[in-house]
Design a protein around this motif. Structure first.
Motif, short mmCIF file in Angstrom:
data_model
loop_
_atom_site.label_atom_id
_atom_site.label_comp_id
_atom_site.label_asym_id
_atom_site.label_seq_id
_atom_site.Cartn_x
_atom_site.Cartn_y
_atom_site.Cartn_z
N UNK A 1 -0.96 5.18 10.70
CA UNK A 1 0.33 6.20 10.99
C UNK A 1 0.26 6.41 10.83
N UNK A 2 1.53 5.71 10.01
CA UNK A 2 1.71 6.30 8.53
C UNK A 2 1.01 6.66 7.30
N UNK A 3 0.51 6.81 6.96
CA UNK A 3 -1.33 7.02 5.85
C UNK A 3 -0.89 8.56 6.26
N UNK B 1 0.98 10.31 8.17
CA UNK B 1 2.08 10.80 8.25
C UNK B 1 2.84 11.77 6.52
N UNK B 2 1.93 10.78 5.33
CA UNK B 2 2.58 10.78 4.10
C UNK B 2 1.44 11.75 3.63
N UNK B 3 0.13 11.38 3.60
CA UNK B 3 -0.89 11.82 2.76
C UNK B 3 -1.80 12.37 3.86
N UNK B 4 -2.88 12.73 2.57
CA UNK B 4 -4.48 13.30 3.57
C UNK B 4 -5.24 12.77 2.61
N UNK C 1 -1.14 -8.83 7.45
CA UNK C 1 -0.08 -9.71 7.69
C UNK C 1 1.33 -9.01 8.07
N UNK C 2 1.94 -9.19 8.31
CA UNK C 2 3.65 -8.25 8.55
C UNK C 2 3.77 -7.03 9.03
N UNK C 3 2.10 -5.85 8.14
CA UNK C 3 2.10 -4.68 9.46
C UNK C 3 0.87 -4.13 9.87
N UNK C 4 1.21 -3.45 10.97
CA UNK C 4 -0.19 -4.37 11.75
C UNK C 4 -1.46 -2.83 10.81
N UNK C 5 -2.62 -2.61 11.08
CA UNK C 5 -3.46 -2.02 10.55
C UNK C 5 -3.06 -0.27 10.72
N UNK D 1 0.72 -1.28 0.29
CA UNK D 1 -0.26 0.05 -0.17
C UNK D 1 0.86 1.31 -0.06
N UNK D 2 1.67 1.28 1.19
CA UNK D 2 3.00 2.60 1.01
C UNK D 2 3.82 2.58 -0.79
N UNK D 3 4.02 1.66 -1.01
CA UNK D 3 4.45 1.72 -2.57
C UNK D 3 3.29 2.15 -3.35
N UNK D 4 2.34 2.05 -3.74
CA UNK D 4 1.64 1.94 -4.31
C UNK D 4 1.29 3.44 -4.02
#
Length: 234
Positions: free
Chosen positions: A71-73, A75-78, A62-66, A38-41
């Motif tokens: 939180x990352x989205x 920070x990076x986006x609106x 899996x791998x990354x907690x939702x 998702x972050x890459x896309x």
């Protein structure tokens, strides 16, 4: 007009149900099953295509907690963010909102409810992005708020991006500056009139705003008025 929406869900059956439900609507669903994907896309789409308007994220991935992904989205986006979870407790909903989510839908997912919440969120997001640009900043005391991109600038010139919910809360407090505003009034103004006055969700949003305003223990811009709500001080 297509509205690009990311669905981050590793349950293939649910993902297909969502895709099928929205196939004949303006919502264009793109499915990812991991946070890394998702972050890459999201970053790639922002550079090469029509950006995503919102993301629907399962808390358990899996791998990354939702919650971490939200939180990352934030920070990076609106992007507007709706969390999905099989757990229907106030603590879980608060956890999602604390990471920047705008709304919360419980599993098993009622697709009509999800659609209605997506439409309500889209309406709020589109309204915020299309506000009159002639008023570049809303100024109060020693900070400035850009109403179009929801950027908050503190006296030192540091910028912080507000989520849609945080932005609505701050606008409500500014509109009622100098007097206490109840949790019920804040909930109504941000489009969530069904939240109970005893619900801590508003408190979480206030806490996030305090951090972005740079509030300190002995100097708070948002003051708690016991029994009445919150007040924005000068």
């Amino acid at each position: 007009m297509s509205i690009n929406v990311l669905l981050v869900e590793d349950d293939e059956l649910l993902a297909k149900r969502v895709e099928s439900h929205f196939a004949q609507t303006e919502f264009q669903i793109t499915v990812d099953n991991t946070g890394a994907q998702t972050l890459e896309r999201v970053q790639e789409q922002a550079q090469t295509g029509t950006p995503f308007m919102m993301a629907i994220i399962d808390i358990v991935l899996p791998a990354t907690d939702g919650l971490q992904l939200a939180k990352e989205l934030n920070t990076l986006t609106d992007l507007g963010v709706i969390m999905l979870s099989s757990r229907d407790s106030q603590a879980d909903r608060i956890a999602g909102l604390a990471q920047g989510a705008d709304d919360y839908v419980c599993k098993p997912v009622d697709l009509l409810e999800l659609e209605l919440r997506m439409r309500a969120l889209y309406k709020r997001l589109a309204g915020a992005r299309n506000e009159d640009e002639s008023e570049e900043f809303i100024e109060y005391a020693d900070f400035k708020l850009h109403p179009d991109n929801r950027t908050l600038i503190n006296p030192n010139g540091d910028e912080a991006r507000l989520t849609e919910a945080e932005h609505k809360v701050l606008i409500c407090l500014i509109a009622n500056a100098g007097k206490a505003t109840s949790r019920a009034k804040i909930s109504e103004d941000i489009g969530q009139p069904d939240w109970s006055p005893s619900d801590r969700t508003v408190d979480v949003l206030i806490g996030r705003l305090r951090k972005k305003l740079g509030d300190e223990k002995d100097q708070k811009r948002i003051v708690t008025v016991r029994g009445k709500g919150y007040m924005l001080s000068a």
